[in-house]
Design a protein around this motif. Structure first.
Motif, PDB file in Angstrom:
ATOM      1  N   LEU A 206       0.832  -1.212   0.000  1.00 29.26           N
ATOM      2  CA  LEU A 206       0.000   0.000   0.000  1.00 29.26           C
ATOM      3  C   LEU A 206       0.862   1.255   0.000  1.00 29.26           C
ATOM      4  O   LEU A 206       0.603   2.196  -0.761  1.00 29.26           O
ATOM      5  CB  LEU A 206      -0.930   0.001   1.210  1.00 29.26           C
ATOM      6  N   ILE A 207       1.888   1.273   0.839  1.00 34.94           N
ATOM      7  CA  ILE A 207       2.738   2.468   0.914  1.00 34.94           C
ATOM      8  C   ILE A 207       3.544   2.622  -0.377  1.00 34.94           C
ATOM      9  O   ILE A 207       3.733   3.742  -0.871  1.00 34.94           O
ATOM     10  CB  ILE A 207       3.660   2.402   2.144  1.00 34.94           C
ATOM     11  N   LEU A 208       4.001   1.520  -0.954  1.00 34.65           N
ATOM     12  CA  LEU A 208       4.683   1.602  -2.248  1.00 34.65           C
ATOM     13  C   LEU A 208       3.758   2.174  -3.320  1.00 34.65           C
ATOM     14  O   LEU A 208       4.175   2.975  -4.157  1.00 34.65           O
ATOM     15  CB  LEU A 208       5.190   0.222  -2.665  1.00 34.65           C
ATOM     16  N   LYS A 209       2.503   1.752  -3.291  1.00 38.10           N
ATOM     17  CA  LYS A 209       1.522   2.262  -4.249  1.00 38.10           C
ATOM     18  C   LYS A 209       1.365   3.774  -4.110  1.00 38.10           C
ATOM     19  O   LYS A 209       1.402   4.517  -5.104  1.00 38.10           O
ATOM     20  CB  LYS A 209       0.178   1.564  -4.010  1.00 38.10           C
ATOM     21  N   LEU A 210       1.209   4.243  -2.871  1.00 42.57           N
ATOM     22  CA  LEU A 210       1.035   5.680  -2.650  1.00 42.57           C
ATOM     23  C   LEU A 210       2.316   6.443  -2.978  1.00 42.57           C
ATOM     24  O   LEU A 210       2.262   7.562  -3.499  1.00 42.57           O
ATOM     25  CB  LEU A 210       0.603   5.935  -1.208  1.00 42.57           C
ATOM     26  N   LEU A 211       3.470   5.847  -2.671  1.00 40.61           N
ATOM     27  CA  LEU A 211       4.743   6.482  -3.005  1.00 40.61           C
ATOM     28  C   LEU A 211       4.901   6.613  -4.514  1.00 40.61           C
ATOM     29  O   LEU A 211       5.285   7.677  -5.025  1.00 40.61           O
ATOM     30  CB  LEU A 211       5.892   5.662  -2.417  1.00 40.61           C
ATOM     31  N   LYS A 212       4.604   5.539  -5.262  1.00 41.06           N
ATOM     32  CA  LYS A 212       4.725   5.605  -6.708  1.00 41.06           C
ATOM     33  C   LYS A 212       3.803   6.662  -7.293  1.00 41.06           C
ATOM     34  O   LYS A 212       4.186   7.394  -8.204  1.00 41.06           O
ATOM     35  CB  LYS A 212       4.418   4.238  -7.337  1.00 41.06           C
ATOM     36  N   ARG A 213       2.595   6.742  -6.774  1.00 43.89           N
ATOM     37  CA  ARG A 213       1.667   7.764  -7.277  1.00 43.89           C
ATOM     38  C   ARG A 213       2.167   9.167  -6.954  1.00 43.89           C
ATOM     39  O   ARG A 213       2.041  10.086  -7.775  1.00 43.89           O
ATOM     40  CB  ARG A 213       0.272   7.536  -6.685  1.00 43.89           C
ATOM     41  N   THR A 214       2.736   9.344  -5.770  1.00 43.71           N
ATOM     42  CA  THR A 214       3.269  10.652  -5.394  1.00 43.71           C
ATOM     43  C   THR A 214       4.405  11.056  -6.327  1.00 43.71           C
ATOM     44  O   THR A 214       4.465  12.196  -6.802  1.00 43.71           O
ATOM     45  CB  THR A 214       3.760  10.627  -3.937  1.00 43.71           C
ATOM     46  N   LEU A 215       5.297  10.134  -6.610  1.00 43.94           N
ATOM     47  CA  LEU A 215       6.413  10.422  -7.512  1.00 43.94           C
ATOM     48  C   LEU A 215       5.926  10.731  -8.922  1.00 43.94           C
ATOM     49  O   LEU A 215       6.351  11.713  -9.544  1.00 43.94           O
ATOM     50  CB  LEU A 215       7.363   9.219  -7.549  1.00 43.94           C
TER      51      LEU A 215
END
Length: 261
Positions: A206-215
């Motif tokens: 989940l955090i990787l998903k949100l991080l990728k979207r943020t980037l």
């Protein structure tokens, strides 16, 4: 029955997708693109898969571009409406995937191979590999995102030199330009790719998903708006159970058990 043009294998939480046309240097034609999309979507939507590795079969090539015979048979408007549109849609999906993607570049990554590589998050490259956008030598230019993605990843003057001359670069040059993470001895490439994939897979999906979207989303914004976007996204992260599990695990000096919630 002919061998499948894309091999798909799941190892723990890692999906490995392999272009399997070694006699054609894993070139992409319409059928291969369709098979790759199907395999990629299956991995992307499988909740058990946390990381996707992309590589090529055989000793020579990762993906040595488009199928030249197929391209030569096409005219502009049908190509634009059919294969070109499909190619952009599939490569855009790779780029926008919420799961980390890794290119294990085992050989030639030319034309569409370099363009596919540009859509992935991390790139390990065998010491024998060569990269390039040689389309100009055929009276063409990159048409699967290469003109736009390459010039955003490396110095524009170097991107222009690669595209204007059609020259190939070595694995070490690719790392020095910032196109790839690191060079790996060819015999160790897949082991190193899996090691990197497993490190990523141990984190919160989940955090990787949100991080990728943020980037990804922030890269399209001016800095003040991108920072505000980051501010909002980290607030979402603090509503996730995984964020609190990670903090508790640190305080309790134990490995975190991330569940993706």
């Amino acid at each position: 029955m002919a061998d499948p043009v894309i091999l798909s294998e799941t190892k723990g939480a890692v999906a490995v997708l392999t272009f399997n046309r070694p006699a054609a240097l894993n070139a992409i034609d319409a059928a291969t693109l369709k098979a790759f999309e199907s395999a990629f979507v299956a991995a992307e939507t499988d909740p058990a898969v946390r990381v996707i590795v992309i590589t090529g079969a055989g000793e020579k090539a990762f993906v040595a571009g488009g199928d030249i015979g197929d391209l030569e048979s096409r005219q502009g408007l049908p190509h634009y409406i059919e294969f070109g549109e499909e190619l952009h849609r599939v490569f855009n999906r790779v780029e926008a995937c919420d799961k980390p993607t890794i290119a294990a570049v085992n050989g030639f990554a030319l034309g569409g191979g370099t363009e596919l590589l540009l859509c992935t998050d991390m790139r390990l490259v065998a010491d024998t590999a060569r990269l390039g956008l040689p389309e100009i030598n055929l009276g063409l230019f990159p048409g699967a995102g290469g003109t736009q993605r390459l010039i955003r990843e490396i110095a524009p003057c170097r991107a222009r030199e690669m595209m204007f001359t059609g020259s190939q670069i070595t694995a070490q040059e690719a790392v020095e330009l910032g196109l790839c993470n690191r060079v790996v001895p060819k015999a160790e490439l897949m082991a190193e790719a899996m090691k990197l994939a497993e490190r990523c897979a141990s984190k919160s999906p989940l955090i990787l998903k949100l991080l990728k979207r943020t980037l990804r989303q922030g890269a399209q914004m001016p800095l003040p708006q991108a920072l505000a976007h980051e501010h909002a996204m980290i607030g979402l992260v603090l509503d996730a159970a995984d964020a609190h599990e990670g903090c508790r695990a640190f305080l309790e000096k134990r490995p975190a058990n991330f569940t993706g919630r």
